[in-house]
Design an enzyme around this catalytic site. Structure first.
Site, PDB file in Angstrom:
ATOM      1  N   VAL A   1       1.213  -3.676   4.128  1.00 54.14           N
ATOM      2  CA  VAL A   1       1.155  -4.960   4.849  1.00 54.14           C
ATOM      3  C   VAL A   1       2.444  -5.769   4.769  1.00 54.14           C
ATOM      4  O   VAL A   1       2.576  -6.770   5.471  1.00 54.14           O
ATOM      5  CB  VAL A   1      -0.006  -5.887   4.397  1.00 54.14           C
ATOM      6  CG1 VAL A   1      -1.332  -5.451   4.947  1.00 54.14           C
ATOM      7  CG2 VAL A   1      -0.027  -6.088   2.922  1.00 54.14           C
TER       8      VAL A   1
ATOM      9  N   SER B   1       0.804  -1.231   0.000  1.00 55.03           N
ATOM     10  CA  SER B   1       0.000   0.000   0.000  1.00 55.03           C
ATOM     11  C   SER B   1       0.834   1.276   0.000  1.00 55.03           C
ATOM     12  O   SER B   1       0.286   2.358  -0.195  1.00 55.03           O
ATOM     13  CB  SER B   1      -0.913   0.027   1.217  1.00 55.03           C
ATOM     14  OG  SER B   1      -1.969  -0.873   1.036  1.00 55.03           O
TER      15      SER B   1
ATOM     16  N   TYR C   1      -5.155   4.683   7.762  1.00 47.62           N
ATOM     17  CA  TYR C   1      -6.483   4.056   7.884  1.00 47.62           C
ATOM     18  C   TYR C   1      -7.135   4.344   9.254  1.00 47.62           C
ATOM     19  O   TYR C   1      -7.172   5.485   9.683  1.00 47.62           O
ATOM     20  CB  TYR C   1      -6.393   2.545   7.639  1.00 47.62           C
ATOM     21  CG  TYR C   1      -5.550   2.140   6.466  1.00 47.62           C
ATOM     22  CD1 TYR C   1      -5.941   2.467   5.166  1.00 47.62           C
ATOM     23  CD2 TYR C   1      -4.357   1.443   6.623  1.00 47.62           C
ATOM     24  CE1 TYR C   1      -5.172   2.084   4.073  1.00 47.62           C
ATOM     25  CE2 TYR C   1      -3.585   1.061   5.535  1.00 47.62           C
ATOM     26  CZ  TYR C   1      -3.998   1.386   4.269  1.00 47.62           C
ATOM     27  OH  TYR C   1      -3.249   1.014   3.205  1.00 47.62           O
TER      28      TYR C   1
HETATM   29  O1  DON Z   1      -4.532  -4.882  -1.714  1.00 51.53           O
HETATM   30  C1  DON Z   1      -3.983  -5.346  -0.725  1.00 51.53           C
HETATM   31  O2  DON Z   1      -4.626  -5.869   0.171  1.00 51.53           O
HETATM   32  C2  DON Z   1      -2.471  -5.255  -0.633  1.00 51.53           C
HETATM   33  N1  DON Z   1      -1.857  -5.338  -1.915  1.00 51.53           N
HETATM   34  C3  DON Z   1      -2.057  -3.966   0.009  1.00 51.53           C
HETATM   35  C4  DON Z   1      -2.659  -3.749   1.370  1.00 51.53           C
HETATM   36  C5  DON Z   1      -1.817  -2.931   2.266  1.00 51.53           C
HETATM   37  O3  DON Z   1      -0.611  -2.858   2.139  1.00 51.53           O
HETATM   38  C6  DON Z   1      -2.524  -2.312   3.421  1.00 51.53           C
HETATM   39  N2  DON Z   1      -1.677  -1.461   4.202  1.00 51.53           N
HETATM   40  N3  DON Z   1      -1.308  -1.544   5.333  1.00 51.53           N
END
Ligand code: DON
Length: 308
Positions: free
Chosen positions: A262, A67, A244
């Site tokens: 993540v 993200s 978030y």
């Molecule tokens: O779309 C997703 O769920 C992951 N590619 C990215 C989510 C993410 O990194 C959330 N951040 N903390």
């Protein structure tokens, strides 16, 4: 600036030593490949606007950007289409919810902001190109300019996310129903999944952050990459939405625009001063790196970083 940058190496080394054996948190399982990384990885980087780079820990370790790519996807669309066209499809309101919330703004049915998954998927639809291949070339070039470095790609993480990404798929089809997505959702998701799978180090992220801190001019390459007015929009949305459902506490305890991923990275922008990045894979319940939060909170105190 009353804070002397000569203190930075000592501060980040102290924080590294303090937290290197800290093992709280869990690895994400919804992208199976991310649950296989070594939870012990830990690195910190700071890049000043003079282009000085300071690191602590395993600074050569790469990880997927996840993200943390979202502010840059947003930046690409601001640069290419202008803020009005982007705002027509994606709002700038915090959700108070997790990154993968299936929730759209009342009446307009737009995603709340470009930092949640839904917003970043809608933003991916706006990046010009005939297909995901065209779009990913633009994204790669922009990220490499921001990092002043070539970036690799993690095909295993990408395949893992693409195979398991039904939550994002659901979101994309919902946005198709409301006319927010205008292309083939599978193509758009392809661009988004690929964008999340570029590989970075903490140094790359800190250079990218320092470029935002420097009003869009990369302090290493000295190239203007994003217009200052668009940088303002990006870091404003990072401040309100980048963390978030943790955004309020982050503003209160750290006080700088930031973005988490993540994979366990967090990067923060201290306008006019520096870019900072931390990498440590174990996450808390909101999907944020636990050691990342602790390091940022302590650095903010020690170096008086809060913008408030
Ligand atoms: O779309 C997703 O769920 C992951 N590619 C990215 C989510 C993410 O990194 C959330 N951040 N903390």
């Amino acid at each position: 600036m009353s804070f002397s940058k000569k203190r930075i190496p000592k501060i980040i080394q102290e924080l590294y030593n303090k937290y290197k054996d800290h093992d709280e948190g869990t690895l994400p399982t919804y992208i199976p490949e991310l649950s296989r990384v070594d939870p012990k990885h830990f690195s910190i980087a700071v890049v000043t606007l003079d282009g000085d780079v300071f690191t602590a820990g395993e600074d050569a370790q790469t990880f997927t950007i996840q993200s943390m790519v979202k502010p840059f996807l947003y930046g690409i669309t601001l640069e290419k289409l202008g803020p009005e066209a982007v705002l027509e499809k994606v709002g700038v309101e915090p959700t108070g919810d997790a990154f993968n919330t299936i929730k759209l703004l009342p009446k307009s049915n737009r995603p709340y902001n470009p930092m949640v998954n839904a917003g970043a998927i809608a933003i991916s639809n706006l990046i010009p190109g005939n297909d995901y291949h065209d779009r990913i070339v633009i994204v790669k070039e922009a990220l490499e300019q921001m990092a002043a470095s070539p970036l690799g790609f993690d095909i295993s993480v990408y395949t893992s996310e693409k195979t398991m990404g039904h939550h994002n798929r659901a979101m994309a089809y919902l946005m198709l129903k409301f006319g927010i997505l205008t292309g083939n959702p599978e193509e758009i998701l392809e661009s988004y999944f690929q964008a999340c799978s570029f590989l970075v180090t903490v140094k790359d992220l800190a250079v990218m952050a320092a470029t935002l801190a420097n009003k869009g001019t990369n302090p290493i390459s000295q190239t203007q990459i994003i217009q200052p007015k668009n940088v303002k929009d990006i870091i404003c949305v990072m401040m309100t939405c980048g963390m978030y459902d943790f955004a309020g506490e982050w503003a209160y305890t750290v006080g700088i625009p930031a973005k988490s991923g993540v994979s366990g990275g967090i990067f923060g922008v201290v306008p006019g001063r520096m870019g900072i990045a931390v990498y440590s894979p174990p996450l808390d319940e909101s999907g944020t790196s636990i050691r990342g939060i602790k390091v940022f909170q302590e650095m903010a105190q020690m170096m008086d970083l809060s913008i408030f």
